[in-house]
Design a protein around this motif. Structure first.
Motif, PDB file in Angstrom:
ATOM      1  N   MET B  33       0.831  -1.209   0.000  1.00 49.64           N
ATOM      2  CA  MET B  33       0.000   0.000   0.000  1.00 49.64           C
ATOM      3  C   MET B  33       0.866   1.260   0.000  1.00 49.64           C
ATOM      4  O   MET B  33       2.014   1.234   0.426  1.00 49.64           O
ATOM      5  CB  MET B  33      -0.896  -0.008   1.231  1.00 49.64           C
ATOM      6  CG  MET B  33      -2.026  -1.002   1.118  1.00 49.64           C
ATOM      7  SD  MET B  33      -2.952  -1.126   2.638  1.00 49.64           S
ATOM      8  CE  MET B  33      -1.832  -2.063   3.605  1.00 49.64           C
ATOM      9  N   GLY B  34       0.275   2.323  -0.436  1.00 45.72           N
ATOM     10  CA  GLY B  34       0.985   3.592  -0.404  1.00 45.72           C
ATOM     11  C   GLY B  34       0.232   4.622  -1.227  1.00 45.72           C
ATOM     12  O   GLY B  34      -0.650   4.273  -2.006  1.00 45.72           O
ATOM     13  N   LYS B  40       4.878   2.122  -5.507  1.00 47.41           N
ATOM     14  CA  LYS B  40       4.297   0.777  -5.337  1.00 47.41           C
ATOM     15  C   LYS B  40       4.647  -0.119  -6.518  1.00 47.41           C
ATOM     16  O   LYS B  40       5.012  -1.269  -6.346  1.00 47.41           O
ATOM     17  CB  LYS B  40       2.763   0.868  -5.220  1.00 47.41           C
ATOM     18  CG  LYS B  40       2.277   1.597  -3.995  1.00 47.41           C
ATOM     19  CD  LYS B  40       0.770   1.567  -3.910  1.00 47.41           C
ATOM     20  CE  LYS B  40       0.085   2.406  -4.977  1.00 47.41           C
ATOM     21  NZ  LYS B  40       0.373   3.841  -4.902  1.00 47.41           N
ATOM     22  N   THR B 170      -3.490   4.210  -1.307  1.00 45.34           N
ATOM     23  CA  THR B 170      -4.205   4.801  -0.165  1.00 45.34           C
ATOM     24  C   THR B 170      -4.310   6.301  -0.423  1.00 45.34           C
ATOM     25  O   THR B 170      -3.560   6.859  -1.221  1.00 45.34           O
ATOM     26  CB  THR B 170      -3.450   4.565   1.156  1.00 45.34           C
ATOM     27  OG1 THR B 170      -2.111   5.022   0.980  1.00 45.34           O
ATOM     28  CG2 THR B 170      -3.445   3.103   1.543  1.00 45.34           C
ATOM     29  N   LEU B 182      -6.005  -2.379   8.736  1.00 43.28           N
ATOM     30  CA  LEU B 182      -5.323  -1.801   7.572  1.00 43.28           C
ATOM     31  C   LEU B 182      -6.005  -0.495   7.174  1.00 43.28           C
ATOM     32  O   LEU B 182      -7.194  -0.295   7.459  1.00 43.28           O
ATOM     33  CB  LEU B 182      -5.384  -2.780   6.391  1.00 43.28           C
ATOM     34  CG  LEU B 182      -4.668  -4.115   6.569  1.00 43.28           C
ATOM     35  CD1 LEU B 182      -4.814  -4.970   5.299  1.00 43.28           C
ATOM     36  CD2 LEU B 182      -3.197  -3.912   6.882  1.00 43.28           C
ATOM     37  N   ASP B 198       3.259  -1.218   3.970  1.00 41.51           N
ATOM     38  CA  ASP B 198       2.883   0.174   3.707  1.00 41.51           C
ATOM     39  C   ASP B 198       4.164   0.927   3.331  1.00 41.51           C
ATOM     40  O   ASP B 198       5.193   0.767   4.000  1.00 41.51           O
ATOM     41  CB  ASP B 198       2.275   0.768   4.987  1.00 41.51           C
ATOM     42  CG  ASP B 198       1.500   2.036   4.685  1.00 41.51           C
ATOM     43  OD1 ASP B 198       1.335   2.353   3.486  1.00 41.51           O
ATOM     44  OD2 ASP B 198       1.063   2.698   5.649  1.00 41.51           O
ATOM     45  N   VAL B 200       5.885   4.361   3.353  1.00 38.62           N
ATOM     46  CA  VAL B 200       5.630   5.598   4.089  1.00 38.62           C
ATOM     47  C   VAL B 200       6.718   6.631   3.771  1.00 38.62           C
ATOM     48  O   VAL B 200       7.905   6.323   3.902  1.00 38.62           O
ATOM     49  CB  VAL B 200       5.623   5.315   5.614  1.00 38.62           C
ATOM     50  CG1 VAL B 200       5.248   6.569   6.399  1.00 38.62           C
ATOM     51  CG2 VAL B 200       4.666   4.179   5.934  1.00 38.62           C
TER      52      VAL B 200
END
Lengths: 717, 239
Positions: B33-34, B40, B170, B182, B198, B200
């Protein structure tokens, strides 16, 4: 064939010495040099035909495969008429609403890619024609890749909106998905398929209809009430996309006062920056949408001064020089096409800088030869008009000049040359044998002409059989030249089976130490060479002289190089050229009397032959990039057809019932593929291919090739 | 060549293995995710390259990009790895090896469905003798997938013995996820996700967090950074 008319010769004295553009009171801002590029059968020849009709260049409309037997005007070669395809890039010019538009018609088959590339080199902009039913097809992808390479700004025309299954919105979307273009619809269709009536102009917010027998009468009306909502939404979306290119439009749009002028300006900026592709729609066959497309060419595509053009200075280590579209500066003109007309060779060229006038002395920079400009013409598809001079930005024809495509002509001054185009190496060859002595003489003339016209077409003599071998970019490419030999030059020839252009390359270092000695009375021969060979990553052959201390006198070094090089033409595995080899000469010996150039040549040749097997040579074959496209239900069949041919499938794309499979396949396996594919898919799938790279053949294929070669040699003995 | 391929296998699986999160395993699903543009696709292509370098076959599925564009992602990343090891001369040989073991399937204009994917895999098996061991599904519209869809995907993976890697975007403005869950939109179907990462942003770099592994909540910052320039992963000391 081409009825080149000399009609205006008599009129010359009445012409004042002004350029055509000056006579028409046109400036360079009003010049457009455009190409029309597309997949075969997208209807681009019909579109060109309609453009010629609406600009009053012709007075009747003919179809591509004309029932009236006349054929479309741009398809001027008989063979093209018969096959319904456009092979050569005929050029023509039209005038439209105060603009002077040179149109280069480009071929749609990938085998003639060099024609497309040549055309793109001289274009400032292009119209990409797409079929409203089939959308972005494999050929459009190839052509688009070429346009990106030459940074050609383009607008798209979705043709055939009258056909069943037409969906211009989907085509616009697939321009985004498949070609990565920032496409934006400037029009909406009013009705589709059999009900296709006209278009909504989203910039002016008017309905446009094409009335009269041939759609020549354009009528602007209010948008039909039931379509108003859809049109407003589409306009908002369009403004949203194009306002990225103009702050002024962005501000105006926020206050709901976006004018057609502001929108046009933003679209033009987007197109010139290669970041926007406006999409127009219509049906050339039904005479709808062509005139707005011409308006868009005037409005959005660049003029010669919008596109920076670079040449190189041959006297100054090829230093780049930016040319200016200034009629007063040194003349620089570039030859992009040759054609054989009734009155001799017709040379198509584009003037990039200065003015080209009848009677001028020019220099051909490749040869340094002086030439005098004789008859200068402006070219229509199969008619021409004599002119006195041409200015920067113009595309014109010239008679009586002996030159090759890619040549540059300059007026006296610095030796400038337009940078050359990328020319791929041929991948396939064919032996041609004239049936009688008359055919032999004619074949010579034909081949001489074709090699001048097309740098990817090569001619050579097989040193052993004495046969003439022609090479090119694909089966169809060679087929067309064989046909042209028969039709245009009356040279009847028999052809051999197509041969793949294999190569041989060594894969490891091997040392040599060889003495050539014949000293048995009389003047003898003596030479010794010591060194090694190793694979070379880039290039075909490299010779390194590492002799220190004069063990081989300097005078004999060139003979060694020559001897080594002479073995490159024919490898020891299957007799094809050797590539990618570095020969390093480290030591040797000579005899004061018996050593000679000849002795060192023989020693070098024999040294390399003796060590060739130790260097583990491999056979390389041309690998083609193949794209097959067809209805989704044939995906498995397509996979199978490629796998059976030693294909390596890279991926597949599904899109609205269609599937495209991208693969790399050895050329040797592609013979007869079109027939097999047609029968496996009921004629519903098609493919394109272009050369990708050379790669080693698998062992079993290599063994088979070597066996064939040795059998053939035995047979010859 | 094999030795070099093993040597190149630094990104990113080896780093994940080192940090105790080797991957979801056959018939199970990992999610990366990101936010938009954080890397990604680079991460997931790195997973693909890693599998290819260890001799596995992969199927890369995408919705938006053409086959050529996805190939370029792989080519660029491989080039970067070889450049780092100063082994660029092996590019052609390794690239050929990779091309043989990778199939790219793109679905344009909303044509993707799990059933179509299943049919595609069957065609690949029957006509190309191609059975992937890693399924990469990039840029799918995650919001539209249900828990049932994920279970179907995992069943396909289990049937052919492949693990599944997916990516999910996200949103900056989405509400903070509840503890032990999540972020949106993955929270809706989190039961179906076996391993979740994730990406970040952190001081101009991108740090990898593992949120969940083997169906257990972990939420741990890893010693792994994604270089936004080269898009390669490397060890990066935790704050």
């Amino acid at each position: 064939m081409c009825a080149w008319s000399a009609k205006s010769r008599k009129e010359e004295p009445e012409q004042i010495r002004k350029t055509h553009r000056e006579r028409q009171d046109m400036d360079i801002q009003s010049v457009r040099n455009i190409g029309i590029s597309a997949h075969i059968d997208s209807g681009k020849t019909t579109l060109t035909e309609r453009i010629l009709f609406y600009t009053q260049k012709i007075h009747a409309i003919h179809d591509v495969r004309g029932k009236d037997g006349v054929g479309a005007t741009m398809d001027h070669m008989e063979l093209e008429r018969e096959r319904g395809i456009t092979i050569t890039s005929a050029s023509t010019y039209v005038e439209w609403k105060g603009h002077h538009v040179n149109i280069i018609d480009t071929p749609g088959h990938v085998d003639f890619t060099i024609e497309v590339e040549r055309a793109l080199r001289v274009l400032d902009g292009a119209v990409l024609v797409l079929c409203a039913v089939a959308g972005v097809q494999s050929q459009s992808i190839t052509v688009d890749r070429q346009m990106k390479r030459y940074k050609v700004p383009r607008i798209a025309f979705v043709n055939k909106c009258d056909r069943s299954g037409a969906n211009p919105a989907r085509v616009s979307q697939s321009l985004r998905d498949k070609l990565g273009l920032n496409s934006v619809l400037l029009q909406l269709p009013i009705g589709l398929e059999a009900d296709f009536e006209g278009v909504i102009d989203l910039i002016r917010m008017k309905a446009v209809y094409f009335r009269g027998d041939a759609g020549e009468e354009i009528v602007y009306e209010e948008i039909p009430a039931e379509m108003l909502g859809e049109a407003e939404a589409a306009r908002a979306e369009m403004i949203d996309t194009v306002s990225l290119f103009s702050d002024e439009l962005l501000e105006a749009a926020l206050e709901d006062r976006a004018t057609p002028e502001l929108i046009n300006d933003a679209v033009r900026r987007g197109v010139l920056s290669l970041e926007l592709t406006p999409v127009l729609i219509g049906s050339a066959y039904k005479n709808k949408g062509v005139q707005p497309l011409m308006d868009a060419v005037n409005e959005f595509l660049p003029c010669p001064t919008d596109v920076p053009i670079e040449a190189v200075d041959l006297d100054n280590e090829n230093a780049p020089i930016t040319l200016e579209s200034d009629p007063e500066k040194q003349t620089v003109a570039y030859v992009f096409k040759l054609d054989e007309g009734r009155y001799g060779q017709l040379t198509f060229l584009r003037v990039y800088q200065g003015t080209l006038s009848k009677g001028d002395n020019m220099i051909q920079t490749r040869t340094g030869k002086k030439i005098k400009i004789g008859r200068l013409v402006r070219i229509h598809a199969d008619k021409m008009e004599d002119i006195v001079n041409a200015e920067a930005g113009d595309i014109v024809g010239l008679f009586g000049i002996d030159c090759h495509t890619g040549d540059t002509f300059v007026s006296p001054g610095p030796r400038l040359a337009m940078t050359s185009m990328y020319v791929p190496e041929p991948v396939i060859s064919l032996s041609v044998n004239p049936v009688d002595s008359k055919a032999q003489a004619n074949m010579g003339k034909a081949l001489n002409r074709f090699t001048k016209e097309d740098p990817t077409f090569r001619v050579a003599q097989d040193p052993e059989s004495g046969e003439t071998i022609i090479s090119g970019m694909g089966e169809l490419h060679l087929d067309v030249y064989v046909e042209r030999m028969k039709r245009e030059y009356n040279a009847e020839v028999e052809t051999g089976a197509p041969q793949v252009a294999y190569r041989e390359a060594i894969s490891q270092r091997a040392d040599f130490d060889y003495i050539h000695k014949k000293q048995t009375g009389g003047s003898g021969q003596y030479a010794k060479v010591v060194g090694y060979v190793e694979p070379l990553d880039e290039g075909e052959y490299e010779f390194v002289n590492n002799i220190h201390g004069g063990s081989i006198p300097t005078d004999f070094i060139p003979a060694c190089d020559k001897g080594f090089r002479s073995t490159m033409a024919k490898g020891g595995l299957i007799g094809f050229p050797v590539v990618g080899i570095r020969v390093v000469l480290e030591d040797g010996n000579s005899h004061a009397v018996d050593s000679s150039d000849m002795a060192f040549q023989i020693a070098s040749r024999a040294a390399l032959k003796s060590v060739y097997q130790k260097a583990r040579p491999r056979i390389l074959e041309p690998i083609m990039k193949v794209s097959v496209e067809g209805p989704g239900e044939f995906q498995g069949v397509i996979y199978k057809s490629l796998m059976q041919r030693r294909g390596m499938i890279a991926g597949s794309t599904e899109d609205a019932g269609f599937t495209r499979v991208d693969a790399e396949v050895p050329l040797a396996e592609m013979f007869g593929y079109s027939t097999d594919l047609r029968s496996a898919t009921q004629g519903k799938a098609e493919f394109t291919m272009e050369f990708s790279r050379y790669a080693p053949v698998p062992r079993e294929v290599s063994e088979e090739l070597m066996k064939k070669y040795s059998d053939r040699k035995k047979g010859e003995n | 060549m094999t030795d070099l391929m093993i040597q190149l296998r630094r990104s990113p699986r080896t780093l994940l293995e080192r940090d105790g999160h080797p991957g979801p395993g056959a018939g199970r699903l990992a999610l990366v995710m990101g936010r938009a543009g954080i890397g990604k696709t680079a991460f997931i292509v790195g997973i693909g390259i890693d599998a290819l370098l260890s001799g596995q076959k992969i199927l890369h599925v995408s919705l938006e990009r053409s086959v050529d564009k996805i190939r370029t992602w792989y080519d660029d990343l491989l080039m970067e790895l070889l450049r780092r090891e100063k082994k660029l001369e092996h590019w052609a040989a390794i690239q050929l090896e990779i091309e043989r073991n990778r199939h790219i399937q793109t679905y344009l204009g909303g044509t993707f469905s799990i059933d179509r994917l299943k049919t595609g895999l069957k065609l690949m098996r029957d006509y190309m003798e191609f059975v992937p061991q890693v399924l990469i599904l990039d840029r799918l519209e995650f919001e539209k997938l249900s828990l049932e869809d994920l279970e179907k995907l995992k069943a396909i993976g289990a049937e052919i013995g492949a693990e599944i890697w997916m990516s999910c975007r996200t949103h900056r403005d989405a509400p903070q996820p509840e503890a032990g869950h999540l972020p949106q939109p993955a929270n809706r179907v989190e039961k179906g996700i076996d391993l979740a990462f994730d990406l970040v942003p952190q001081d101009g770099k991108v740090r990898l967090h593992v949120l969940k592994d083997d169906q257990k909540w972990v939420n741990e910052e890893l010693n792994i950074l994604l270089n936004p320039k080269t898009l390669l992963l490397r060890t990066g000391v935790k704050r």
